[in-house]
Write an enzyme that holds these catalytic residues in place. Structure first.
Site, PDB file in Angstrom:
ATOM      1  N   VAL A  13     -31.806  -5.182  48.016  1.00  0.00           N
ATOM      2  CA  VAL A  13     -32.772  -4.263  48.556  1.00  0.00           C
ATOM      3  C   VAL A  13     -33.381  -3.545  47.587  1.00  0.00           C
ATOM      4  CG1 VAL A  13     -32.669  -1.990  49.309  1.00  0.00           C
ATOM      5  CG2 VAL A  13     -31.687  -3.673  50.407  1.00  0.00           C
ATOM      6  N   ASN A  33     -35.291 -15.325  42.753  1.00  0.00           N
ATOM      7  CA  ASN A  33     -33.869 -14.771  44.117  1.00  0.00           C
ATOM      8  C   ASN A  33     -32.378 -15.954  43.551  1.00  0.00           C
ATOM      9  OD1 ASN A  33     -32.487 -12.321  45.196  1.00  0.00           O
ATOM     10  ND2 ASN A  33     -31.560 -14.266  45.596  1.00  0.00           N
ATOM     11  N   SER A 128     -32.753   5.127  39.254  1.00  0.00           N
ATOM     12  CA  SER A 128     -32.200   6.453  40.913  1.00  0.00           C
ATOM     13  C   SER A 128     -33.304   6.860  41.865  1.00  0.00           C
ATOM     14  CB  SER A 128     -31.460   7.440  40.694  1.00  0.00           C
ATOM     15  OG  SER A 128     -31.260   8.190  41.283  1.00  0.00           O
ATOM     16  N   LYS A 182     -27.442   7.432  33.108  1.00  0.00           N
ATOM     17  CA  LYS A 182     -27.655   7.270  34.593  1.00  0.00           C
ATOM     18  C   LYS A 182     -26.170   7.053  35.182  1.00  0.00           C
ATOM     19  CE  LYS A 182     -28.895   5.868  38.403  1.00  0.00           C
ATOM     20  NZ  LYS A 182     -27.214   5.418  39.022  1.00  0.00           N
ATOM     21  N   HIS A 185     -25.641  11.282  35.278  1.00  0.00           N
ATOM     22  CA  HIS A 185     -26.742  10.985  37.021  1.00  0.00           C
ATOM     23  C   HIS A 185     -25.687  11.162  38.146  1.00  0.00           C
ATOM     24  CE1 HIS A 185     -28.611   9.951  40.089  1.00  0.00           C
ATOM     25  NE2 HIS A 185     -29.633  11.365  39.837  1.00  0.00           N
ATOM     26  N   ASN A 186     -24.980  10.329  37.884  1.00  0.00           N
ATOM     27  CA  ASN A 186     -23.735   9.545  39.131  1.00  0.00           C
ATOM     28  C   ASN A 186     -23.147  10.562  39.269  1.00  0.00           C
ATOM     29  OD1 ASN A 186     -26.201   8.034  39.391  1.00  0.00           O
ATOM     30  ND2 ASN A 186     -24.431   6.048  39.677  1.00  0.00           N
ATOM     31  N   GLU A 189     -23.907  13.515  41.141  1.00  0.00           N
ATOM     32  CA  GLU A 189     -24.683  13.249  41.652  1.00  0.00           C
ATOM     33  C   GLU A 189     -22.894  13.013  42.956  1.00  0.00           C
ATOM     34  OE1 GLU A 189     -24.909   9.235  43.962  1.00  0.00           O
ATOM     35  OE2 GLU A 189     -26.617   9.679  43.351  1.00  0.00           O
ATOM     36  N   ARG A 287     -12.755  11.407  46.729  1.00  0.00           N
ATOM     37  CA  ARG A 287     -12.726   9.407  47.209  1.00  0.00           C
ATOM     38  C   ARG A 287     -11.528   8.709  47.632  1.00  0.00           C
ATOM     39  NH1 ARG A 287     -19.083   7.980  46.441  1.00  0.00           N
ATOM     40  NH2 ARG A 287     -19.948  10.059  46.176  1.00  0.00           N
ATOM     41  N   ARG A 449       5.544  21.269  21.607  1.00  0.00           N
ATOM     42  CA  ARG A 449       4.798  20.337  21.308  1.00  0.00           C
ATOM     43  C   ARG A 449       5.445  19.885  19.543  1.00  0.00           C
ATOM     44  NH1 ARG A 449       0.304  18.818  19.392  1.00  0.00           N
ATOM     45  NH2 ARG A 449       0.874  16.054  19.915  1.00  0.00           N
ATOM     46  N   HIS A 455       5.556  18.846  15.755  1.00  0.00           N
ATOM     47  CA  HIS A 455       3.774  18.032  15.880  1.00  0.00           C
ATOM     48  C   HIS A 455       3.054  19.742  14.695  1.00  0.00           C
ATOM     49  CE1 HIS A 455       4.009  14.414  18.518  1.00  0.00           C
ATOM     50  NE2 HIS A 455       4.938  15.020  19.123  1.00  0.00           N
TER      51      HIS A 455
END
Length: 476
Positions: A13, A33, A128, A182, A185-186, A189, A287, A449, A455
């Site tokens: 695609v 391809n 994108s 990118k 960006h995602n 999104e 998700r 801590r 620490h």
């Protein structure tokens, strides 16, 4: 035979859409391809005088003008390495490989270094816009060798989307900078989509709006400051009739969403860099949780849920949700751009955040009128000290947050009290409160801590690190 301008390897695609886009702009494109049947099908369905099919990779390379330019539009990961191995014997000094897939930026850095040793340039090119964007104008984020970019710049800028008559394509930076941007960006999104989904839950289950009413609401939102590609398609989605039964399609879609990994990569990199992008991480986690359908079904029958408290003033409620969504969106972008700024400093990329925001204004999934304001913030600077170190410090966005944060708080409290899962909105207000908080409880964590692990801790009244011999009760 006239030499071709560029070759595309991978005609699924995105690959075929980009090839046709280039061909439309007068470039001679060779298409290849691995499965010859795919190449034949593309030529049958999309014949174009400027798109030349090849069934042999070597013949494709031999047909290209120098420096030869080959764009890979294949699945990220091992397939990219496999194709590169095939290309190395076919290419020579100064030739260019462009990876237009969603490759992990560290893989891009590794490949660029390896190929540079052989005189071959490797550009990681974030793209994108999905199928439509690739076909008619995507947002393009090229990174790698600057001279190699200049060789392909005329092609990339010609096929890119246009915003205010400017191509949505700019040189991002060296090494894996293009694929890194990118990735972020995602991630943005993911957060944007999750915020919209949570607004939908509030409007549907607390506001009591029908799908038709939701379509009208999102359509009206798309006429103002929330105008964006995602808001626009959301309005259309609510109107879409089901083609298999009565009613709207949205009510028959399984409540489970997949992810391809770029948002998860962003979250992992943020943890490594020490940058809070909790909204993006919460969207990834949402998700993941959505996929546990059987466990969710079991829990819904065991865990008591609060009773819904429907609203009485639906118009006022919708306005509150709109303001909450807008405020959450500001914070999500602030997190994403902070991650890019930190990477720029860590890797010496010198990222131009204003230019990056400007190429997101059209062609890509997160395209929105909102990005005009982000571009202005980073290009001209409207913070107290010029360009803001965080988008929240920009005067315009700060004023919007201060104006609308009460709506965000009300939306979060409404969702929580009604038992709705709204992790992105919750993380938005938590981030804001941590960011502005005079006290965040970290002094107690330092004490703990030091108490259990020696620490050490730092003090407010003097420099240095200290250790205290803590008195422990018999309760421990």
């Amino acid at each position: 035979m006239t030499k071709l301008d560029i070759g595309i390897v991978g005609l699924s695609v995105m690959g075929r859409s980009l090839a046709l886009n280039m061909a439309d702009h007068g470039f001679k494109v060779g298409g290849y391809n691995r499965s010859a049947s795919v190449t034949d099908q593309v030529m049958k369905e999309h014949p174009h005088q400027n798109l030349i099919p090849f069934h042999d990779l070597g013949q494709l390379i031999a047909s290209l003008s120098r420096p030869r330019k080959v764009m890979l539009m294949i699945q990220a990961g091992k397939p990219v390495d496999a194709v590169i191995e095939q290309l190395i014997p076919l290419l020579g000094q100064g030739d260019i490989i462009l990876d237009g897939g969603n490759s992990f930026y560290e893989d891009t850095r590794r490949r660029a270094k390896m190929l540079e040793e052989q005189g071959i340039h490797y550009l990681g090119v974030g793209i994108s816009g999905g199928e439509e964007g690739a076909r008619f104008g995507p947002s393009i984020m090229p990174g790698g060798n600057r001279d190699a970019y200049e060789s392909v710049r005329p092609i990339l800028k010609a096929i890119a989307a246009k915003a205010m008559d400017e191509p949505c394509c700019t040189y991002i930076g060296p090494e894996g900078a293009g694929h890194y941007v990118k990735m972020v960006h995602n991630g943005i999104e993911y957060a944007d989509m999750q915020l919209i989904a949570e607004s939908y839950l509030l409007l549907k289950y607390v506001g009591g709006f029908s799908n038709r009413e939701l379509a009208d609401i999102f359509h009206s939102w798309n006429q103002g400051e929330l105008h964006s590609y995602l808001i626009g398609i959301t309005a259309d989605i609510f109107r879409e009739a089901d083609d298999l039964t009565d009613g709207e399609l949205i009510d028959y879609i399984l409540d489970s969403a997949k992810q391809k990994g770029t948002g998860r990569w962003a979250s992992i990199e943020a943890l490594k860099q020490g940058v809070d992008i909790s909204m993006i991480t919460s969207a990834c986690s949402a998700r993941i949780m959505s996929n546990h359908l059987e466990a969710r079904k079991k829990a819904s029958g065991l865990v008591n849920a609060p009773a819904f408290n429907p609203v009485t003033d639906k118009e006022q409620f919708a306005s509150m949700v709109r303001e909450a969504l807008y405020t959450g969106k500001i914070i999500a972008y602030a997190q994403g751009f902070s991650l890019m700024q930190d990477a720029s400093e860590q890797y010496g990329w010198n990222l131009d955040l204003g230019r990056i925001a400007s190429i997101f204004r059209a062609g890509c999934i997160i395209q929105a009128v909102f990005l005009n304001d982000i571009t202005k913030a980073f290009e001209s600077g409207s913070g107290d000290d010029g360009k803001p170190e965080n988008l929240i410090f920009d005067r315009f966005f700060l004023s919007r947050i201060n104006e609308h944060q009460d709506s965000l708080r009300k939306a979060v409290s409404t969702g929580v009290m009604n038992g709705l899962p709204i992790p992105a909105l919750c993380n938005a207000i938590s981030y804001l409160d941590e960011f502005r908080g005079k006290a965040v409880g970290a002094n107690l964590i330092q004490a703990q801590r030091d108490c259990f692990g020696a620490h050490t801790y730092e003090r407010t009244d003097r420099e240095g690190t200290f250790h205290h011999e803590w008195r422990k009760s018999n309760d421990n």
